[in-house]
Design a protein around this motif. Sequence first.
Motif, mmCIF file in Angstrom:
data_model
loop_
_atom_site.group_PDB
_atom_site.id
_atom_site.type_symbol
_atom_site.label_atom_id
_atom_site.label_comp_id
_atom_site.label_asym_id
_atom_site.label_seq_id
_atom_site.Cartn_x
_atom_site.Cartn_y
_atom_site.Cartn_z
ATOM 1 N N ALA A 1 -2.169 1.539 -3.411
ATOM 2 C CA ALA A 1 -2.856 0.274 -3.190
ATOM 3 C C ALA A 1 -3.459 -0.245 -4.493
ATOM 4 O O ALA A 1 -4.464 0.272 -4.979
ATOM 5 N N SER A 2 -2.849 -1.259 -5.064
ATOM 6 C CA SER A 2 -3.342 -1.855 -6.301
ATOM 7 C C SER A 2 -4.598 -2.683 -6.026
ATOM 8 O O SER A 2 -4.698 -3.345 -4.983
ATOM 9 N N PRO A 3 -5.549 -2.695 -6.975
ATOM 10 C CA PRO A 3 -6.691 -3.597 -6.815
ATOM 11 C C PRO A 3 -6.280 -5.068 -6.867
ATOM 12 O O PRO A 3 -7.064 -5.939 -6.480
ATOM 13 N N TYR A 4 -5.060 -5.334 -7.331
ATOM 14 C CA TYR A 4 -4.554 -6.702 -7.416
ATOM 15 C C TYR A 4 -3.568 -7.016 -6.289
ATOM 16 O O TYR A 4 -2.830 -8.001 -6.366
ATOM 17 N N ARG A 5 -3.554 -6.207 -5.262
ATOM 18 C CA ARG A 5 -2.550 -6.332 -4.204
ATOM 19 C C ARG A 5 -2.460 -7.745 -3.643
ATOM 20 O O ARG A 5 -1.367 -8.229 -3.337
ATOM 21 N N ASP A 6 -3.578 -8.430 -3.518
ATOM 22 C CA ASP A 6 -3.583 -9.743 -2.890
ATOM 23 C C ASP A 6 -3.405 -10.891 -3.883
ATOM 24 O O ASP A 6 -3.428 -12.055 -3.491
ATOM 25 N N TRP A 7 -3.222 -10.559 -5.165
ATOM 26 C CA TRP A 7 -3.026 -11.617 -6.159
ATOM 27 C C TRP A 7 -1.622 -12.196 -6.044
ATOM 28 O O TRP A 7 -0.635 -11.453 -5.903
ATOM 29 N N THR B 1 0.803 -1.229 0.000
ATOM 30 C CA THR B 1 0.000 0.000 0.000
ATOM 31 C C THR B 1 0.829 1.269 0.000
ATOM 32 O O THR B 1 0.327 2.338 -0.361
#
Length: 408
Positions: A137-143, A133
């Motif tokens: 904070a990318s929308p794909y951070r948890d990929w 973050t």
Amino acid sequence: MSGSLDGVRVIDLTQALSGPFCTSLLADHGADVVKVESPHGDFLRNAGPFPSGDEHQAYGGVFGSANRNKRGIVLDLKTTAAREVLLRLVDEADVLVENFSAGVMDRLGLGYRTLADRNPRLVYTSIRGFGDTVGGASPYRDWPAFDIVAQAMGGLMSITGPDADTPVRAGSGIGDTVPGLFAAFGTMAALREAERTGRGQYVDVAMVDSVLAVSEVVVNTYAATGTSPRPIGNQLHGFAPFDTVRAKDGTVTLGAPHRAQWTKLCAVMERPELVTDERFSTDHARWVNRQAVYEIVNDWTEQRTVAELVDLLGGEVPLAPVMDAEAIFADPHFAARDMLPTVEHPGTGEPIAVTGVPVKLSATPGRVARRAPLLGEHTEEVLHEAGFDDHAIESLCAAGAVRRGESA
């Protein structure tokens, strides 16, 4: 070891390739890198290639190269006692590098804020597929991500290959090593700031961002023209000749896209009239008429062997044979530059080559002086340095928090 980073202590919580590659660059220049592994070890240990005769197979070639010059310990960070050990190590560290999935360190109670409160000068570097973050904070951070994901989403595969219908991954793991390079650079920049101010900071590196940063054709072409560039094989948009060309017995790469280089090439080909031919008289004209350029050049090169072309054009215009591993190991350039140093492989006791140090500093050149560690090989040594006595280490081992490693 001594070097420009002598005295810098790095806690290395990374696995696979991107993080270990980053920390190996620091270790090459003298940083004391302590690689922390789980009891199962970095999974890259199990990936080959393994030398013939290595029955133990403590680690394969990629692990060995990416973890040279480091010491290794085992901590089971799922245990409270091991986390306390890590906090003790962080107290005396300058840098911590990790490439866990987003949120893992926080769930362990070892997130950046916790560590920075204990050691305000700590430089904390993370490498994730899509970053953390701090940098946005990318929308794909948890990929999850691997090298091929970074090459695909970072744009490199869209311009690599023979045509737009055949996207190709670059043959080496540059979706890992390029982020590792950027992470090492960011770590050094943050260390410099910490030296000036006494305050560390978070270094947030995304694998996808890193690949985009070296895919200059993608960004520059679209920004200027609004069109997405497509693969054109080994050529480079706007430059000709700039490609592989045929030889009698193989292939060479040739680049003579500017007038001075084109003039030299025409002279060697004994075709001086091509310099003033309006089809080829400017750099742009040669690009527009590149099909004719390549027909002329290939008609000439395919009448000669690779060795003859190197003899005729080497040192005159940019040209090189396409060298495989066997050729690289035999070439005097890599020997002169010490790019294939050897370390003892623990499974055979024999020397084995790893990639050398590409950055040559005149006063503190860096070197490959130590093979990669066996799993937990330096656990006791590092814990003694951190102030743990034999009784404390025995208790930690009995609790499963740490593990003594094998010796070579």
